[in-house]
Design a protein around this motif. Structure first.
Motif, PDB file in Angstrom:
ATOM      1  N   LEU A 109     -39.600 -28.332 -71.182  1.00 23.53           N
ATOM      2  CA  LEU A 109     -39.703 -29.751 -70.823  1.00 23.53           C
ATOM      3  C   LEU A 109     -40.955 -29.925 -69.981  1.00 23.53           C
ATOM      4  CD1 LEU A 109     -35.973 -30.353 -69.819  1.00 23.53           C
ATOM      5  CD2 LEU A 109     -37.048 -30.783 -72.035  1.00 23.53           C
ATOM      6  N   ALA A 110     -41.999 -30.462 -70.592  1.00 25.05           N
ATOM      7  CA  ALA A 110     -43.304 -30.450 -69.934  1.00 25.05           C
ATOM      8  C   ALA A 110     -43.839 -31.842 -69.622  1.00 25.05           C
ATOM      9  CB  ALA A 110     -44.317 -29.699 -70.803  1.00 25.05           C
ATOM     10  N   SER A 111     -42.975 -32.874 -69.652  1.00 24.30           N
ATOM     11  CA  SER A 111     -43.449 -34.218 -69.335  1.00 24.30           C
ATOM     12  C   SER A 111     -43.699 -34.327 -67.832  1.00 24.30           C
ATOM     13  CB  SER A 111     -42.429 -35.260 -69.776  1.00 24.30           C
ATOM     14  OG  SER A 111     -41.259 -35.186 -68.969  1.00 24.30           O
ATOM     15  N   GLU A 112     -44.428 -35.370 -67.431  1.00 22.23           N
ATOM     16  CA  GLU A 112     -44.706 -35.578 -66.017  1.00 22.23           C
ATOM     17  C   GLU A 112     -43.428 -35.842 -65.226  1.00 22.23           C
ATOM     18  OE1 GLU A 112     -47.437 -35.111 -64.313  1.00 22.23           O
ATOM     19  OE2 GLU A 112     -48.360 -34.388 -66.167  1.00 22.23           O
ATOM     20  N   GLY A 171     -37.671 -28.842 -55.072  1.00 20.99           N
ATOM     21  CA  GLY A 171     -38.115 -27.797 -54.145  1.00 20.99           C
ATOM     22  C   GLY A 171     -38.942 -26.698 -54.784  1.00 20.99           C
ATOM     23  N   ALA A 172     -39.180 -26.773 -56.117  1.00 19.25           N
ATOM     24  CA  ALA A 172     -39.986 -25.742 -56.778  1.00 19.25           C
ATOM     25  C   ALA A 172     -41.412 -25.777 -56.244  1.00 19.25           C
ATOM     26  CB  ALA A 172     -39.981 -25.950 -58.292  1.00 19.25           C
ATOM     27  N   ASP A 173     -42.000 -24.612 -56.068  1.00 19.61           N
ATOM     28  CA  ASP A 173     -43.379 -24.534 -55.574  1.00 19.61           C
ATOM     29  C   ASP A 173     -44.393 -24.695 -56.698  1.00 19.61           C
ATOM     30  OD1 ASP A 173     -43.168 -23.486 -52.562  1.00 19.61           O
ATOM     31  OD2 ASP A 173     -41.597 -22.528 -53.775  1.00 19.61           O
ATOM     32  N   ALA A 174     -43.993 -24.411 -57.931  1.00 21.76           N
ATOM     33  CA  ALA A 174     -44.886 -24.579 -59.087  1.00 21.76           C
ATOM     34  C   ALA A 174     -44.029 -24.803 -60.323  1.00 21.76           C
ATOM     35  CB  ALA A 174     -45.785 -23.361 -59.272  1.00 21.76           C
ATOM     36  N   TYR A 175     -44.624 -25.443 -61.316  1.00 21.36           N
ATOM     37  CA  TYR A 175     -43.889 -25.798 -62.539  1.00 21.36           C
ATOM     38  C   TYR A 175     -44.797 -25.489 -63.723  1.00 21.36           C
ATOM     39  CZ  TYR A 175     -40.880 -28.609 -65.643  1.00 21.36           C
ATOM     40  OH  TYR A 175     -40.030 -29.034 -66.645  1.00 21.36           O
ATOM     41  N   LEU A 176     -44.363 -24.593 -64.613  1.00 24.57           N
ATOM     42  CA  LEU A 176     -45.143 -24.210 -65.789  1.00 24.57           C
ATOM     43  C   LEU A 176     -44.437 -24.671 -67.045  1.00 24.57           C
ATOM     44  CD1 LEU A 176     -46.119 -20.510 -64.895  1.00 24.57           C
ATOM     45  CD2 LEU A 176     -47.414 -22.595 -64.461  1.00 24.57           C
ATOM     46  N   GLY A 177     -45.148 -25.434 -67.883  1.00 24.00           N
ATOM     47  CA  GLY A 177     -44.590 -25.801 -69.178  1.00 24.00           C
ATOM     48  C   GLY A 177     -44.764 -24.661 -70.162  1.00 24.00           C
ATOM     49  N   LYS A 178     -43.748 -24.392 -70.984  1.00 27.81           N
ATOM     50  CA  LYS A 178     -43.846 -23.271 -71.936  1.00 27.81           C
ATOM     51  C   LYS A 178     -44.934 -23.496 -72.970  1.00 27.81           C
ATOM     52  CE  LYS A 178     -39.176 -21.420 -71.413  1.00 27.81           C
ATOM     53  NZ  LYS A 178     -37.899 -21.060 -72.062  1.00 27.81           N
ATOM     54  N   GLY A 179     -45.304 -24.751 -73.177  1.00 31.76           N
ATOM     55  CA  GLY A 179     -46.390 -25.019 -74.114  1.00 31.76           C
ATOM     56  C   GLY A 179     -47.726 -24.521 -73.609  1.00 31.76           C
ATOM     57  N   GLU A 180     -47.876 -24.439 -72.273  1.00 36.41           N
ATOM     58  CA  GLU A 180     -49.127 -23.961 -71.681  1.00 36.41           C
ATOM     59  C   GLU A 180     -48.988 -22.537 -71.155  1.00 36.41           C
ATOM     60  OE1 GLU A 180     -49.983 -26.455 -68.320  1.00 36.41           O
ATOM     61  OE2 GLU A 180     -48.067 -26.022 -67.333  1.00 36.41           O
ATOM     62  N   PHE A 181     -47.813 -21.937 -71.374  1.00 37.94           N
ATOM     63  CA  PHE A 181     -47.515 -20.624 -70.813  1.00 37.94           C
ATOM     64  C   PHE A 181     -48.416 -19.559 -71.430  1.00 37.94           C
ATOM     65  CE2 PHE A 181     -45.349 -16.556 -70.732  1.00 37.94           C
ATOM     66  CZ  PHE A 181     -44.913 -16.484 -69.412  1.00 37.94           C
ATOM     67  N   SER A 182     -48.981 -18.706 -70.598  1.00 35.35           N
ATOM     68  CA  SER A 182     -49.753 -17.548 -71.042  1.00 35.35           C
ATOM     69  C   SER A 182     -49.640 -16.475 -69.976  1.00 35.35           C
ATOM     70  CB  SER A 182     -51.229 -17.908 -71.255  1.00 35.35           C
ATOM     71  OG  SER A 182     -51.864 -18.198 -70.033  1.00 35.35           O
ATOM     72  N   GLN A 183     -49.923 -15.243 -70.351  1.00 39.17           N
ATOM     73  CA  GLN A 183     -49.852 -14.139 -69.398  1.00 39.17           C
ATOM     74  C   GLN A 183     -50.815 -14.365 -68.241  1.00 39.17           C
ATOM     75  OE1 GLN A 183     -50.034 -10.195 -71.082  1.00 39.17           O
ATOM     76  NE2 GLN A 183     -51.079  -9.366 -69.309  1.00 39.17           N
ATOM     77  N   GLU A 184     -52.027 -14.799 -68.557  1.00 37.06           N
ATOM     78  CA  GLU A 184     -53.039 -15.002 -67.521  1.00 37.06           C
ATOM     79  C   GLU A 184     -52.599 -16.092 -66.543  1.00 37.06           C
ATOM     80  OE1 GLU A 184     -57.819 -16.058 -67.165  1.00 37.06           O
ATOM     81  OE2 GLU A 184     -56.793 -16.140 -69.091  1.00 37.06           O
ATOM     82  N   LEU A 185     -52.070 -17.227 -67.072  1.00 31.10           N
ATOM     83  CA  LEU A 185     -51.640 -18.323 -66.213  1.00 31.10           C
ATOM     84  C   LEU A 185     -50.477 -17.886 -65.326  1.00 31.10           C
ATOM     85  CD1 LEU A 185     -51.749 -21.272 -65.323  1.00 31.10           C
ATOM     86  CD2 LEU A 185     -50.258 -21.837 -67.272  1.00 31.10           C
ATOM     87  N   LEU A 186     -49.536 -17.131 -65.896  1.00 26.98           N
ATOM     88  CA  LEU A 186     -48.383 -16.678 -65.112  1.00 26.98           C
ATOM     89  C   LEU A 186     -48.828 -15.796 -63.945  1.00 26.98           C
ATOM     90  CD1 LEU A 186     -45.333 -16.303 -64.657  1.00 26.98           C
ATOM     91  CD2 LEU A 186     -45.404 -14.418 -66.313  1.00 26.98           C
ATOM     92  N   LEU A 187     -49.706 -14.829 -64.216  1.00 27.75           N
ATOM     93  CA  LEU A 187     -50.143 -13.910 -63.164  1.00 27.75           C
ATOM     94  C   LEU A 187     -50.955 -14.634 -62.091  1.00 27.75           C
ATOM     95  CD1 LEU A 187     -51.105 -10.797 -65.314  1.00 27.75           C
ATOM     96  CD2 LEU A 187     -49.015 -11.183 -64.012  1.00 27.75           C
ATOM     97  N   LYS A 188     -51.809 -15.554 -62.519  1.00 31.57           N
ATOM     98  CA  LYS A 188     -52.589 -16.303 -61.531  1.00 31.57           C
ATOM     99  C   LYS A 188     -51.689 -17.164 -60.651  1.00 31.57           C
ATOM    100  CE  LYS A 188     -57.093 -16.582 -63.829  1.00 31.57           C
ATOM    101  NZ  LYS A 188     -58.109 -17.474 -64.433  1.00 31.57           N
TER     102      LYS A 188
END
Length: 732
Positions: free
Chosen positions: A696-699, A709-726
């Motif tokens: 669920l990646a809508s605004e 309370g989440a500190d960050a939110y990643l949409g699976k459509g933009e998910f990548s190994q590099e983005l996750l580690l960063k």
């Protein structure tokens, strides 16, 4: 019974292999006629024999147009026997016809249309050049006649009953079987060591039993215990004898298996070897065509043509060698006018030399041209923004030649088919280093340029140096290892370009292998580490590792088409234990280190040595997602635990410490929103960063997650190994 379709495919494959050999003979003999070397009649006879063989085989395979094209080529070539002199324009038509025939064969056999530098000649051109009376067929006709009687004639007589044609895939399967045998043999070596260890332990047990028997006899204890010990001593003695015989038998067996595996490996490998002259038989024609296109007189020379090379290496090296030949003619050899004005001989010379060396093969591609203008290289480096003028002025000869191997770097005034259309020497180096080789460039103004390409004997096995970083093992090709040494903290210093270590008075770039590969090493406060000096071409670098585990002859496995090219990795090998170990690409590593600017410390302080690894809790109801995310994080050194939903996660958080929570959004029992809210509302847990991952990646969804309370939110459509580690690095 095989289907007609598979039989036809096999027939076409066999025909293609046979035709390629005959076409090389025809090209080579035609080049000899053009150069007026030897008896024309002898060369013409070889040409006509080869053409007739292909024509008959094409008829048998049902390739009517190929048969007709060869008929026309034969008819035209036969007229050369009655001519006092050979007309260059007539030879050009024969070359074009050969190219058209080869292209047609490729298309008919593989379905792939070949790109021709010029179209094949039509009937009018052939009759004009070779006479109206020449017997020609209309190749474009829908009904090209086939003479079935040609098929039996096409089979060549058995001049050598010891020679057979074997499909390369069969040899490859046989070689794979021998590789497995070698692997089993390695396991036998390990078991032999185990048996020797058993023998040693039994010997110690016998001695211990003897001491116990003596002590019991002297202690006036009952005879029952002594009798039992006597029995044990006898049993151990007989077992020791049995172990000794078994150890000897295993050693003999392992030695015999080793000799057999080595002999089979060498014999099968020799079947795969072909002479350089045969492997690169197309080079004389290439030199002739490129030099004529550029209006230059160039002679091709080959030395060491009988030196043998593995067929797999030929496949890998064919394009790089052809690229270097084109470069030599286009950029190295001067025009005839300039050479005469400089009192240099015409024609210019492109020379290929093959020499067998210990553990490998060296191919040298040399020209006697103008050499490389290194000052022009310096100017281009400044123009491309690679260096400032002051930095470029400090580059030495070796550094300037290495610039030519950078991607996109070219000294060509214009890009065309001959100069490579911008495909530079970086591609050559990648292919050479990808098979465990190296390439060195030497150039002298007014004298010429030489590319020395050093290659392993084959691509199936090589000597490797095994290293260990943390719990991971990595292999380096031994021919790229210059030396191994202990590196102390005081040997490393900071320079403008980064960290270097003095090796024989020369500064060499240095880095930890764990940092390059992003793997967890053994954190230690020691002020020294094992260092490995590696080389690629004329460049050197040093890698720090946790341990060096010896030199081994190991089988090389390719990464396969599904992985393609992986940075820093050239292949893999399988140890006797069954463990898969990556074979590192030395060229990638050296290139990165030589061009890198880094200033991080390579040795850690005591407090850093004691620092705990970061612990991450992954929360997801999908086992696939949990496994994927766990493998990514564990590969870079995180300690990972998993939970199936929010309820399970809270239970684990209450029992153990975690530095970060990575959670799915939608889950049964308790979803990611509630989990984040519960964590942030708990005084004992609120400081733990929470990252939500969701499809669920809508605004609105993102806002809901952050509000919870989440500190960050990643949409699976933009998910990548590099983005996750960063993202994790931001919070840890």
């Amino acid at each position: 019974m095989a289907s007609s379709s598979s039989q036809n495919e096999r027939l076409l494959r066999l025909f293609l292999e046979e035709a390629q050999e005959h076409l090389l003979v025809m090209n080579g003999a035609l080049l000899e006629i053009e150069a007026r070397r030897g008896e024309r009649a002898e060369h013409l006879s070889a040409i006509l024999r080869a053409a007739h063989s292909i024509k008959g085989a094409a008829s048998a395979a049902g390739l009517s147009r190929v048969s007709a094209m060869l008929h026309n080529w034969e008819s035209c070539a036969q007229t050369l026997s009655s001519r006092e002199d050979v007309d260059v324009s007539a030879l050009e038509l024969l070359y074009r016809s050969l190219d058209a025939i080869e292209g047609r064969i490729q298309e008919d056999c593989t379905g792939t249309r070949a790109k021709l530098s010029a179209p094949g000649p039509n009937l009018t051109e052939l009759r004009t050049a070779f006479g109206e009376a020449v017997d020609l067929l209309d190749v474009e006709s829908d009904a090209v006649p086939i003479d079935p009687s040609l098929a039996p004639e096409s089979a060549p007589p058995f001049d050598d009953v010891g020679s057979i044609r074997v499909a390369t895939d069969k040899i490859q399967r046989l070689m794979s079987g021998v590789e497995d045998l070698v692997a089993i043999k390695s396991g036998g070596d390990r078991r032999s060591k185990d048996v020797r260890e058993l023998e040693t332990r039994l010997e110690r047990a016998v001695k211990l039993a003897g001491r116990i028997r003596t002590e019991v006899r002297d202690s006036r204890t009952g005879g029952t215990i002594l009798a039992l010990i006597e029995e044990l001593h006898g049993l151990l003695g007989s077992t020791e004898d049995f172990g000794s015989r078994l150890s000897l038998d295993v050693r003999r067996h392992t030695h015999g298996l080793d000799a057999l595996a080595t002999r089979l490996q060498d014999d099968i490998r020799s079947v795969r070897m072909i002479p350089i002259e045969q492997a690169f038989a197309a080079l004389p024609r290439l030199v002739r065509d490129v030099s004529r296109k550029l209006g230059k007189s160039v002679e091709y020379q080959l030395e060491g043509g009988n030196t043998e090379i593995d067929r797999d290496l030929v496949d890998v090296m064919k394009d790089p060698v052809m690229h270097l030949i084109r470069n030599a003619i286009a950029h190295g050899i001067e025009s005839d006018e300039i050479r005469r004005a400089s009192d240099k001989p015409v024609p210019g010379v492109v020379r290929v030399e093959a020499v067998s060396r210990a553990g490998g093969l060296q191919l040298s591609i040399r020209d006697d041209g103008a050499g490389i203008d290194l000052e022009r290289v310096r100017r281009i480096a400044v123009e491309k923004g690679l260096f400032g003028q002051s930095e470029a002025d400090l580059l030495d000869r070796q550094q300037l030649t290495q610039l030519l191997f950078r991607a996109g770097f070219s000294t060509a005034h214009k890009l065309d088919e001959v100069s490579g259309r911008g495909v530079g020497l970086d591609v050559v180096r990648q292919q050479v280093e990808g098979c465990g080789g190296s390439v060195i460039l030497e150039t002298s103004p007014g004298i010429g340029t030489e590319f020395a390409v050093r290659l392993p004997l084959n691509l199936t096995s090589m000597r490797m140096l095994l290293t260990r970083v943390g719990s991971e093992q990595f292999a380096l090709p031994i021919n790229a290892v210059l030396r191994v040494m202990r590196v102390h903290r005081q040997h490393i210093r900071q320079v403008d370009t980064g960290l270097v270590c003095e090796v024989e008075g020369k500064p060499v770039p240095i880095e930890r292998l764990s940092r390059m590969l992003n793997v967890q090493d053994q954190v230690s406060a020691s002020d020294k580490s094992p260092g490995i000096v590696i080389s690629s071409g004329a460049s050197q670098a040093m890698l720090l590792v946790d341990a060096i585990e010896g030199e081994h002859e190991l089988i090389v496995k390719s990464l396969g088409d599904h992985l393609g090219r992986v940075q820093h990795v050239a292949g893999a090998t399988v140890l006797a234990s069954g463990r898969i170990v990556p074979l590192l690409n030395v060229g990638d590593i050296v290139q990165q280190l030589v061009g890198a600017r880094q200033a991080k410390a390579l040795f850690v302080d005591d407090d850093e040595a004691q620092r705990k690894r970061h612990r991450v809790l992954i929360v997801d109801d999908s086992i696939t997602t949990r496994t994927l995310e766990s493998s990514i994080l564990e590969a870079v050194g995180y300690e990972v635990d998993v939970a199936t939903d929010g309820v399970d996660a809270l239970s684990k958080l209450s029992q153990s410490h975690f530095d970060l929570v990575l959670s799915d959004f939608q889950m049964p029992r308790m979803d990611g929103l509630e989990l984040a809210s519960r964590i942030k509302g708990d005084p004992a847990l609120h400081q733990i960063p929470v990252i939500l991952v969701s499809s669920l990646a809508s605004e609105d969804d993102r806002a809901r997650g952050l509000k919870a309370g989440a500190d960050a939110y990643l949409g699976k459509g933009e998910f990548s190994q590099e983005l996750l580690l960063k993202t994790l690095e931001r919070f840890l």
